[in-house]
Motif scaffolding. Structure first.
Motif, short mmCIF file in Angstrom:
data_model
loop_
_atom_site.label_atom_id
_atom_site.label_comp_id
_atom_site.label_asym_id
_atom_site.label_seq_id
_atom_site.Cartn_x
_atom_site.Cartn_y
_atom_site.Cartn_z
N PRO A 37 -2.89 -2.79 -3.83
CA PRO A 37 -2.22 -1.76 -4.61
C PRO A 37 -2.08 -2.09 -6.10
O PRO A 37 -2.06 -1.19 -6.94
CB PRO A 37 -0.86 -1.61 -3.95
CG PRO A 37 -0.67 -2.85 -3.15
CD PRO A 37 -2.03 -3.33 -2.79
N LYS A 38 -2.04 -3.37 -6.43
CA LYS A 38 -1.92 -3.77 -7.84
C LYS A 38 -3.11 -3.25 -8.65
O LYS A 38 -2.95 -2.79 -9.78
CB LYS A 38 -1.81 -5.29 -7.95
CG LYS A 38 -1.58 -5.78 -9.36
CD LYS A 38 -1.40 -7.29 -9.37
CE LYS A 38 -1.15 -7.78 -10.78
NZ LYS A 38 -0.95 -9.24 -10.82
N GLU A 39 -4.29 -3.30 -8.08
CA GLU A 39 -5.49 -2.78 -8.75
C GLU A 39 -5.77 -1.34 -8.33
O GLU A 39 -6.24 -0.53 -9.12
CB GLU A 39 -6.72 -3.63 -8.39
CG GLU A 39 -6.61 -5.10 -8.70
CD GLU A 39 -5.88 -5.89 -7.62
OE1 GLU A 39 -5.81 -5.44 -6.46
OE2 GLU A 39 -5.33 -6.96 -7.96
N GLY A 40 -5.50 -1.04 -7.06
CA GLY A 40 -5.88 0.25 -6.48
C GLY A 40 -5.09 1.44 -6.99
O GLY A 40 -5.67 2.51 -7.22
N ILE A 41 -3.78 1.29 -7.19
CA ILE A 41 -2.98 2.42 -7.67
C ILE A 41 -3.39 2.81 -9.09
O ILE A 41 -3.66 3.99 -9.35
CB ILE A 41 -1.47 2.13 -7.56
CG1 ILE A 41 -1.04 2.11 -6.08
CG2 ILE A 41 -0.64 3.12 -8.36
CD1 ILE A 41 -1.09 3.45 -5.36
N PRO A 42 -3.48 1.89 -10.04
CA PRO A 42 -3.94 2.29 -11.38
C PRO A 42 -5.36 2.89 -11.38
O PRO A 42 -5.63 3.86 -12.08
CB PRO A 42 -3.90 0.99 -12.19
CG PRO A 42 -2.89 0.15 -11.49
CD PRO A 42 -3.05 0.48 -10.04
#
Length: 176
Positions: A37-42
């Motif tokens: 999610p750290k990379e995926g959400i943005p």
């Protein structure tokens, strides 16, 4: 008929859906399984911009007398909300042109698509005999939502403007 949804919730939901491997051939899903999610959400926020821009443009250009707008949150939030939305759609589309009995039968047929009822509607893949999981549990969504502050500030501001234009509360609890 058009359906609108809170655009930041679209980002969170789309990330969760594609992160678990749904619709791998969809270009928006490329690489999401491997992204936390750290990379995926943005990244999903960036990828979803075109979709939400189109949603708000259609919403703003509609003629109210010619377009019924349903809210995804009400339609998927509960079975009564689903029923109310479908009933309003039928009334908007058909008015007095069809009988109340026809509308009742149409609603009875539509309830099979209510995600809260857990039936095998269009989400059922008859070829594979499997149901596609279109829903995420609250803990999965909450965890993903907590990464919204990592979205590029300029992108986030555009999402907030789109929320405002659609009549949604601006921001997300995760952004406060």
């Amino acid at each position: 008929v058009m359906t609108i949804r809170d655009p930041l919730e679209m980002v969170v939901s789309s990330y969760c859906y594609h992160h678990r491997g749904a619709e791998p051939s969809n270009s928006i899903a490329q690489g999401m399984v491997e992204m936390g999610p750290k990379e995926g959400i943005p990244e999903m926020a960036r990828r979803m911009l075109r979709t939400v821009r189109g949603m708000v443009a259609n919403f703003q250009e509609r003629k109210e007398s010619e377009m019924y707008v349903s809210h995804f949150e009400r339609m998927t939030g509960s079975s009564p909300g689903f029923n109310q939305t479908v009933q309003e759609m039928l009334d908007f589309l058909f008015g007095d042109e069809v009988s109340d009995d026809f509308k009742r039968r149409a609603l009875d047929a539509a309830v099979h698509e209510d995600l809260n009822r857990g039936e095998l509607g269009y989400s059922f893949d008859a070829k594979q005999g499997t149901k596609v999981n279109h829903t995420s549990d609250d803990s999965e969504l909450d965890a993903a939502r907590s990464y919204l502050p990592l979205v590029d500030q300029e992108v986030l501001e555009e999402y907030k403007e789109i929320q405002k234009a659609l009549g949604y509360a601006v921001g997300s609890p995760a952004l406060k």
